[in-house]
Design a protein around this motif. Structure first.
Motif, PDB file in Angstrom:
ATOM      1  N   LEU A  21      20.252  11.844  -6.194  1.00  0.00           N
ATOM      2  CA  LEU A  21      19.274  11.107  -5.400  1.00  0.00           C
ATOM      3  C   LEU A  21      20.027  10.238  -4.418  1.00  0.00           C
ATOM      4  N   TYR A  60      15.257   1.307   0.072  1.00  0.00           N
ATOM      5  CA  TYR A  60      15.463   2.498  -0.752  1.00  0.00           C
ATOM      6  C   TYR A  60      16.788   2.439  -1.500  1.00  0.00           C
ATOM      7  N   THR A 117       7.968   2.758  -1.948  1.00  0.00           N
ATOM      8  CA  THR A 117       9.285   3.124  -2.467  1.00  0.00           C
ATOM      9  C   THR A 117       9.259   3.158  -3.987  1.00  0.00           C
ATOM     10  N   GLN A 175      20.007   4.135 -11.009  1.00  0.00           N
ATOM     11  CA  GLN A 175      21.102   5.102 -11.222  1.00  0.00           C
ATOM     12  C   GLN A 175      22.266   4.480 -11.966  1.00  0.00           C
ATOM     13  N   ILE A 217      10.048   6.674  -6.027  1.00  0.00           N
ATOM     14  CA  ILE A 217      11.198   6.822  -6.926  1.00  0.00           C
ATOM     15  C   ILE A 217      10.752   6.955  -8.378  1.00  0.00           C
ATOM     16  N   SER A 218       9.768   6.178  -8.800  1.00  0.00           N
ATOM     17  CA  SER A 218       9.320   6.301 -10.196  1.00  0.00           C
ATOM     18  C   SER A 218       8.693   7.666 -10.457  1.00  0.00           C
ATOM     19  N   LYS A 257      16.554   0.062  -4.465  1.00  0.00           N
ATOM     20  CA  LYS A 257      15.773   0.619  -5.571  1.00  0.00           C
ATOM     21  C   LYS A 257      16.549   1.741  -6.282  1.00  0.00           C
ATOM     22  N   LEU A 258      17.212   2.586  -5.515  1.00  0.00           N
ATOM     23  CA  LEU A 258      18.009   3.656  -6.140  1.00  0.00           C
ATOM     24  C   LEU A 258      19.149   3.088  -6.972  1.00  0.00           C
TER      25      LEU A 258
END
Length: 176
Positions: free
Chosen positions: A10, A168, A135, A176, A139-140, A171-172
């Motif tokens: 991602l 983004y 966002t 991760q 992502i969820s 949030k990633l």
């Protein structure tokens, strides 16, 4: 015993959705009639050429949360997956409709054995969905779908502005 799903990469990048030659499919933040418009839809239709418009005529209209797939024509990709996000304040509950948009797009990608895909920030332009909330939903929803993905190896978010990219990437980094 069922095999564990492979790791899906991602990532988020700044750029234009029509200049992503490293993915098999790009996602169009479409309107219900799958026609050219402003923002992402306009850029995709302009870059893909008239053949995309002709193919879309037989697939429209679509409802919020739905997705359809076409060839990419003059784009550097094989496919365009068109999904209709919610108009914020109108297509309620917005988070459910937006999640359905991402889910249906991923399922079409899997059905067509697509290994890489690029998403814009769906519904955050003229449809008015607040970027941070959108966002979170994007992502969820993708994280929920990861265990069922057998073909996708790379999911890229392509953001137009640095401010959007920052949201983004933050949030990633949290997931991760």
């Amino acid at each position: 015993m069922e095999a564990m799903p492979k790791k899906v990469k991602l990532l988020a990048v700044k750029g234009g959705i029509t200049q992503q030659p490293d993915v098999m499919a790009i996602v169009n933040a479409a309107n219900a009639h799958l026609t050219t418009g402003g923002g992402v839809a306009g850029a995709i239709h302009h870059a893909a050429g008239n053949d995309l418009y002709r193919e879309c005529q037989d697939l429209a209209p679509i409802r919020p949360g739905n997705a359809v797939i076409t060839k990419a024509y003059d784009l550097p990709n094989e496919y365009v997956i068109h999904c209709l996000g919610p108009v914020y304040g109108k297509n309620k509950p917005e988070d459910v409709v937006l999640a359905k948009c991402y889910r249906n797009t991923l399922r079409l990608a899997e059905k067509h054995k697509i290994t890489s895909i690029a998403f814009p920030a769906i519904a955050t332009g003229v449809f008015g969905y607040p970027l941070e909330e959108a966002t979170e939903v994007a992502i969820s929803t993708i994280l929920e779908e990861l265990p069922s993905l057998r073909h996708l190896e790379k999911i890229k978010f392509v953001l137009f502005s640095q401010a959007d990219l920052d949201i983004y990437q933050k949030k990633l980094a949290e997931v991760q």
